[in-house]
Structures are given as structure tokens and as C-alpha cells.
Design a protein around this motif. Structure first.
Motif, PDB file in Angstrom:
ATOM      1  N   ASN A  96      -5.641   5.669   3.116  1.00 48.37           N
ATOM      2  CA  ASN A  96      -4.967   4.374   3.206  1.00 48.37           C
ATOM      3  C   ASN A  96      -5.905   3.288   3.729  1.00 48.37           C
ATOM      4  O   ASN A  96      -5.983   2.187   3.166  1.00 48.37           O
ATOM      5  CB  ASN A  96      -3.745   4.490   4.115  1.00 48.37           C
ATOM      6  CG  ASN A  96      -2.848   3.270   4.046  1.00 48.37           C
ATOM      7  OD1 ASN A  96      -2.518   2.797   2.959  1.00 48.37           O
ATOM      8  ND2 ASN A  96      -2.444   2.765   5.194  1.00 48.37           N
ATOM      9  N   VAL A 134       0.518   5.771  -0.364  1.00 49.19           N
ATOM     10  CA  VAL A 134      -0.329   6.962  -0.447  1.00 49.19           C
ATOM     11  C   VAL A 134       0.541   8.148  -0.835  1.00 49.19           C
ATOM     12  O   VAL A 134       1.616   8.356  -0.258  1.00 49.19           O
ATOM     13  CB  VAL A 134      -1.039   7.247   0.893  1.00 49.19           C
ATOM     14  CG1 VAL A 134      -1.877   8.528   0.789  1.00 49.19           C
ATOM     15  CG2 VAL A 134      -1.910   6.080   1.305  1.00 49.19           C
ATOM     16  N   SER A 158       0.835  -1.194   0.000  1.00 50.74           N
ATOM     17  CA  SER A 158       0.000   0.000   0.000  1.00 50.74           C
ATOM     18  C   SER A 158       0.872   1.245   0.000  1.00 50.74           C
ATOM     19  O   SER A 158       1.881   1.308   0.702  1.00 50.74           O
ATOM     20  CB  SER A 158      -0.894   0.011   1.242  1.00 50.74           C
ATOM     21  OG  SER A 158      -1.639   1.212   1.328  1.00 50.74           O
ATOM     22  N   GLY A 181      -4.406   6.811  -2.734  1.00 48.77           N
ATOM     23  CA  GLY A 181      -3.852   5.573  -2.200  1.00 48.77           C
ATOM     24  C   GLY A 181      -3.999   4.455  -3.221  1.00 48.77           C
ATOM     25  O   GLY A 181      -5.019   4.351  -3.893  1.00 48.77           O
TER      26      GLY A 181
END
Length: 223
Positions: free
Chosen positions: A205, A160, A158, A173
């Protein structure tokens, strides 16, 4: 690829047709043939003709865990769409694809008051686990600065990022999930056109990861 800021990002994302290239995603695999084995005996050569044992070529076919992409607009629950993209139609809109067996994408977007949100869910089916792993590494390397998401797929990442154009902030994100020979890609972004500020990193996120978990569960059920 550099993230597009708003309003340029909005203009690009609201284009009615997105043409998706499928080069490198052809679903074909060739057989692997083993060379015939020959056994020669010196003793047999002395007493008579050489004895040759030729085995038939063997064919190895790689089994793919996922053979086609599921419906992307069913990738997230209705209540999740309402939460992440207030005011959007929960049915979503599937983006046209040149080959739906390879890649399918659904989008939700809405402007409620001055708050804008956009959510993408994409399923990408690769030729093999190795191909999916290579694609995953390439994407996560390009989108540096993020981190792993434990317990999601075979591997998940992940990131952002914040962009600003004409004093307007946009925070986006992206979550990449690899599951065997498939990739799940979630993009979630937002802006406030009144304050010209973007939503917090934590909000974007968490929203992207929540959508990614639901999308991954749908892919798993489609095996």
C-alpha cells in the motif's frame, strides 16, 4: 475485473503487446447552441409589423485542464523504481497504445532472487471533468474494500487485495487519482516464490501510494 493471480497474472503481464481500447475516450466535443429569443409586443402588432429580435446562437466550448498524457516512464523517480522494484531497469518499458494522447502506460518488473515485483503507471485523459469523475467512481466501486487517500489530487483511492493460486500468494495494490479531467492509475504487486508468501499489506500500500504521488506531480507539471 477480477485481479489475476500468479502465475497466471505474470503470464498476462509479460505479454509483449497490450492492446488498449479507446472506446469512450474520443477527444471531441460539440458546440451547444442557444435557441433564438423572440420578443412579441401586442402594441406593435396593433400598429404595425411584429418586431422580432433574434440573437445569434452561442457556442460553448469546455476547457480541458489536461489535453494529453505525459511520458509515463518519467512518472516516478529512479530511486523510487530501485526501491519498489529491485533489479528492474529504471528506464521502464512503455506499453504500446492505440492513442497516446488518451492513455499512456509504463511498466517495471523484476525477479530478484525469489522476490518478484511489478509496477504500472498509467495516465488517462478524459473528455471532461465529469467523464473523469464517472470513470473514477466506476473503478473505485469495482475495487471495493479500500479507502480514500487524503491530499492527493481532487480525489484518490487505494485498495490492496491478496490472491492465492497453487499455494502461491500475490498481494496487489491499486491507487486511483482523479485530477480534473485526468486519471492516474498505479498498480503495484509482489510475491516471494521461495516462501510462497506475499509482501505485507502495508509494504504494498505504501509503495503504491508513493508512486501515485510522484506520478500525480508529473501530470501536474505537464499542464
Amino acid at each position: 475485473m477480477r485481479d489475476l493471480p500468479l502465475p497466471l497474472a505474470l503470464t498476462v503481464r509479460l505479454m509483449p503487446v497490450v492492446v488498449l481500447a479507446t472506446a469512450g475516450w474520443a477527444l471531441s466535443s460539440g458546440p451547444l447552441s442557444a435557441s433564438p429569443a423572440k420578443e412579441d409586443s401586442a402594441q406593435d402588432t396593433a400598429s404595425g409589423p411584429v418586431s422580432t429580435d433574434e440573437s445569434a446562437p452561442s457556442t460553448a466550448t469546455e476547457t480541458k485542464t489536461y489535453t494529453k498524457a505525459p511520458s509515463p516512464c518519467s512518472g516516478v523517480k529512479e530511486k523510487t523504481v530501485k526501491s519498489l522494484v529491485p533489479g528492474a531497469k529504471t528506464a521502464g518499458k512503455e506499453i504500446a497504445s492505440t492513442d497516446e494522447s488518451v492513455r499512456r502506460t509504463c511498466s517495471w518488473n523484476a525477479l530478484k532472487g525469489f522476490d518478484y515485483r511489478w509496477l504500472d503507471i498509467s495516465y488517462e485523459i478524459q473528455q471532461s471533468d465529469d467523464k473523469a469523475e464517472s470513470a473514477y467512481k466506476a473503478r473505485t466501486t469495482e475495487k471495493s474494500g479500500g479507502g480514500a487517500v487524503p491530499g492527493l489530487g481532487d480525489s484518490a483511492y487505494s485498495v490492496v487485495n491478496l490472491t492465492t493460486e497453487d499455494k502461491q500468494q500475490t498481494r496487489e495494490g491499486v491507487v486511483y487519482v482523479r485530477m480534473s479531467n485526468a486519471l492516474v492509475v498505479v498498480t503495484y504487486n509482489g510475491s516471494d516464490f521461495e516462501s510462497r508468501k506475499a509482501p505485507s499489506t502495508d509494504e504494498i500500500n505504501k509503495g503504491a501510494i508513493k508512486a501515485a504521488k510522484e506520478a500525480a506531480a508529473v501530470l501536474e507539471d505537464a499542464r
